[in-house]
Every structure is written in C-alpha cells, then in structure tokens.
Design a protein around this motif. Structure first.
Motif, PDB file in Angstrom:
ATOM      1  N   GLN A   1       0.796  -1.220   0.000  1.00 26.65           N
ATOM      2  CA  GLN A   1       0.000   0.000   0.000  1.00 26.65           C
ATOM      3  C   GLN A   1       0.829   1.270   0.000  1.00 26.65           C
ATOM      4  OE1 GLN A   1      -2.355  -0.198   3.523  1.00 26.65           O
ATOM      5  NE2 GLN A   1      -0.712   0.474   4.858  1.00 26.65           N
ATOM      6  N   ASP A   2       2.037   1.245   0.588  1.00 29.32           N
ATOM      7  CA  ASP A   2       2.764   2.509   0.674  1.00 29.32           C
ATOM      8  C   ASP A   2       4.163   2.461   0.079  1.00 29.32           C
ATOM      9  OD1 ASP A   2       3.253   2.202   4.274  1.00 29.32           O
ATOM     10  OD2 ASP A   2       4.140   1.088   2.643  1.00 29.32           O
ATOM     11  N   LYS A   3       4.612   1.322  -0.401  1.00 27.37           N
ATOM     12  CA  LYS A   3       5.895   1.184  -1.109  1.00 27.37           C
ATOM     13  C   LYS A   3       7.099   1.634  -0.289  1.00 27.37           C
ATOM     14  CE  LYS A   3       3.711  -0.063  -4.838  1.00 27.37           C
ATOM     15  NZ  LYS A   3       3.390  -1.429  -4.971  1.00 27.37           N
ATOM     16  N   LYS A   4       6.968   1.680   1.035  1.00 27.03           N
ATOM     17  CA  LYS A   4       8.087   2.073   1.885  1.00 27.03           C
ATOM     18  C   LYS A   4       8.702   0.821   2.508  1.00 27.03           C
ATOM     19  CE  LYS A   4       7.967   3.968   6.148  1.00 27.03           C
ATOM     20  NZ  LYS A   4       7.523   4.878   7.175  1.00 27.03           N
ATOM     21  N   THR A   5      10.007   0.618   2.305  1.00 22.74           N
ATOM     22  CA  THR A   5      10.693  -0.547   2.849  1.00 22.74           C
ATOM     23  C   THR A   5      10.971  -0.324   4.333  1.00 22.74           C
ATOM     24  OG1 THR A   5      11.683  -1.022   0.721  1.00 22.74           O
ATOM     25  CG2 THR A   5      12.739  -1.992   2.630  1.00 22.74           C
ATOM     26  N   ARG A   6      10.678  -1.371   5.131  1.00 23.19           N
ATOM     27  CA  ARG A   6      10.866  -1.286   6.582  1.00 23.19           C
ATOM     28  C   ARG A   6      11.468  -2.584   7.092  1.00 23.19           C
ATOM     29  NH1 ARG A   6       4.960   0.101   8.711  1.00 23.19           N
ATOM     30  NH2 ARG A   6       5.923  -0.714  10.590  1.00 23.19           N
ATOM     31  N   ASP A   7      12.114  -2.498   8.249  1.00 24.02           N
ATOM     32  CA  ASP A   7      12.608  -3.684   8.939  1.00 24.02           C
ATOM     33  C   ASP A   7      11.621  -4.048  10.040  1.00 24.02           C
ATOM     34  OD1 ASP A   7      14.949  -4.028   7.472  1.00 24.02           O
ATOM     35  OD2 ASP A   7      16.050  -2.597   8.704  1.00 24.02           O
ATOM     36  N   PHE A   8      11.302  -5.339  10.138  1.00 21.99           N
ATOM     37  CA  PHE A   8      10.394  -5.846  11.163  1.00 21.99           C
ATOM     38  C   PHE A   8      11.142  -6.878  11.999  1.00 21.99           C
ATOM     39  CE2 PHE A   8       7.622  -4.571   7.686  1.00 21.99           C
ATOM     40  CZ  PHE A   8       6.630  -3.862   8.347  1.00 21.99           C
ATOM     41  N   ASP A   9      11.074  -6.759  13.303  1.00 24.47           N
ATOM     42  CA  ASP A   9      11.668  -7.756  14.184  1.00 24.47           C
ATOM     43  C   ASP A   9      10.758  -8.974  14.259  1.00 24.47           C
ATOM     44  OD1 ASP A   9      13.822  -6.136  14.741  1.00 24.47           O
ATOM     45  OD2 ASP A   9      12.937  -5.316  16.563  1.00 24.47           O
ATOM     46  N   PHE A  10      11.368 -10.144  14.422  1.00 22.17           N
ATOM     47  CA  PHE A  10      10.594 -11.367  14.642  1.00 22.17           C
ATOM     48  C   PHE A  10      11.260 -12.180  15.743  1.00 22.17           C
ATOM     49  CE2 PHE A  10      13.625 -12.559  11.321  1.00 22.17           C
ATOM     50  CZ  PHE A  10      14.118 -13.766  11.780  1.00 22.17           C
ATOM     51  N   HIS A  11      10.444 -12.892  16.486  1.00 23.48           N
ATOM     52  CA  HIS A  11      10.901 -13.773  17.560  1.00 23.48           C
ATOM     53  C   HIS A  11       9.968 -14.971  17.573  1.00 23.48           C
ATOM     54  CE1 HIS A  11      13.290 -10.428  19.033  1.00 23.48           C
ATOM     55  NE2 HIS A  11      12.215  -9.677  18.938  1.00 23.48           N
ATOM     56  N   GLY A  12      10.520 -16.145  17.769  1.00 21.61           N
ATOM     57  CA  GLY A  12       9.669 -17.323  17.821  1.00 21.61           C
ATOM     58  C   GLY A  12      10.310 -18.455  18.590  1.00 21.61           C
ATOM     59  N   ASN A  13       9.510 -19.162  19.331  1.00 23.34           N
ATOM     60  CA  ASN A  13       9.916 -20.369  20.057  1.00 23.34           C
ATOM     61  C   ASN A  13       8.995 -21.489  19.611  1.00 23.34           C
ATOM     62  OD1 ASN A  13      11.691 -18.825  21.638  1.00 23.34           O
ATOM     63  ND2 ASN A  13      10.093 -18.394  23.120  1.00 23.34           N
ATOM     64  N   ASP A  14       9.563 -22.652  19.361  1.00 21.69           N
ATOM     65  CA  ASP A  14       8.734 -23.787  18.976  1.00 21.69           C
ATOM     66  C   ASP A  14       9.532 -25.067  19.189  1.00 21.69           C
ATOM     67  OD1 ASP A  14       6.473 -25.114  18.084  1.00 21.69           O
ATOM     68  OD2 ASP A  14       6.275 -23.897  16.286  1.00 21.69           O
ATOM     69  N   TRP A  15       9.029 -26.166  18.648  1.00 22.10           N
ATOM     70  CA  TRP A  15       9.645 -27.487  18.824  1.00 22.10           C
ATOM     71  C   TRP A  15       9.802 -28.157  17.483  1.00 22.10           C
ATOM     72  CZ3 TRP A  15      10.887 -28.807  23.804  1.00 22.10           C
ATOM     73  CH2 TRP A  15      10.309 -28.042  24.804  1.00 22.10           C
TER      74      TRP A  15
END
Length: 160
Positions: free
Chosen positions: A134-148
């Motif tokens: 929608q806005d064509k602006k590049t951004r950095d997104f943090d991610f975190h995940g725990n699983d098995w």
C-alpha cells in the motif's frame, strides 16, 4: 437555530470528505517459524522457513537476518536475500541452509533416538526487510519465535 444547522452541516461535510480517502490497511510484523528441517548427508541442515504475513495488506519480503538457537546452545546465523510477495494474512516459505554446531547436532541426535516421541526446542529471532504494497516504503520488522522440532514418522532425517 440557523447557526446550529450550519455547524452540523459543516461537520457532516468534513466527515464525508474525510471518508473519501483510501482506507489505510494495518501493517504488523510477520511471524517466522521452521516449517520443516532435514539433515543433509554432509551434516548441513536444510530449513524451510515459513513467513506468515500478519498484515491486512500484501507485502513483499526481501531478506531475513537473524539467529537460530537449539536447546539453549550457541546460536547460528540465519541470513537470506530473496523476493517473496505474500498476500494479506497469508504465508509462504523460503529455503535456507545452515551449518549446525556440534552441540546442535548432538541435541538433534538425542531427539532422533527417541523417535516420534522426541522433540527439540528451538528459538529464532532477528529482523526481516519488507515493503507493504500500500505505501511502497521498505521497513525492517523484528521477529521472535519459540517452537519445537519433532522427527517425522517414516521420513528419515526430517523434522517438523
């Protein structure tokens, strides 16, 4: 009375004009997880990472940079450059190969010895670079995940 009617008409006109603009769709950080992992003959781990777009707009993902930690051991780097356009509230996968540490390999072998009853905790974290459609602006997104990860019955050296 005329003054009150004019104020009401003005407020209704302003509200109507404000509603004419395109709706803004919310953008949220994605969720990353390991969909499947296979141990290659040379000992390298082939990961299939699942990227879940949690936004109400489509996004194009360009790269990830993070770490994978297995069983509270030393983390290894996850890095990939790619281009995936993922629709709103949908997911896609990317392949990624990593070279595990000896401790990671030992932990995985211990789980494999237990068969389908075994599971191995993992944690991934880092950032992904994406552009909202929608806005064509590049951004950095943090991610975190725990699983098995658990062995897949009937498919040797494969975990989900």
């Amino acid at each position: 009375m005329k003054r009150l009617l004019r104020c009401i008409a003005l407020v209704a006109l302003v509200a109507g004009l404000a509603a004419c603009g395109p709706p803004r769709k919310s953008v949220f950080p994605p969720t990353l997880s390991i969909q499947q992992m296979s141990v290659q003959p040379d000992g390298e781990w082939h990961l299939v990472l699942r990227i879940q777009n949690n936004s109400y707009t489509g996004m194009t993902f360009h790269s990830i940079d993070g770490t994978l930690q297995v069983a509270n051991g030393i983390p290894v780097r996850l890095h990939a450059d790619f281009k995936r356009s993922i629709p709103a509230l949908a997911a896609d996968v990317i392949p990624l190969d990593v070279l595990p540490t000896p401790a990671m390999t030992a932990a995985l072998n211990a789980v494999a010895a237990k068969g389908s009853a075994g599971s191995l905790a993992y944690r991934i974290g880092g950032s992904t670079n994406a552009t909202a459609h929608q806005d064509k602006k590049t951004r950095d997104f943090d991610f975190h995940g725990n699983d098995w990860l658990s062995p897949v019955p009937g498919i040797p050296n494969t975990y989900r």
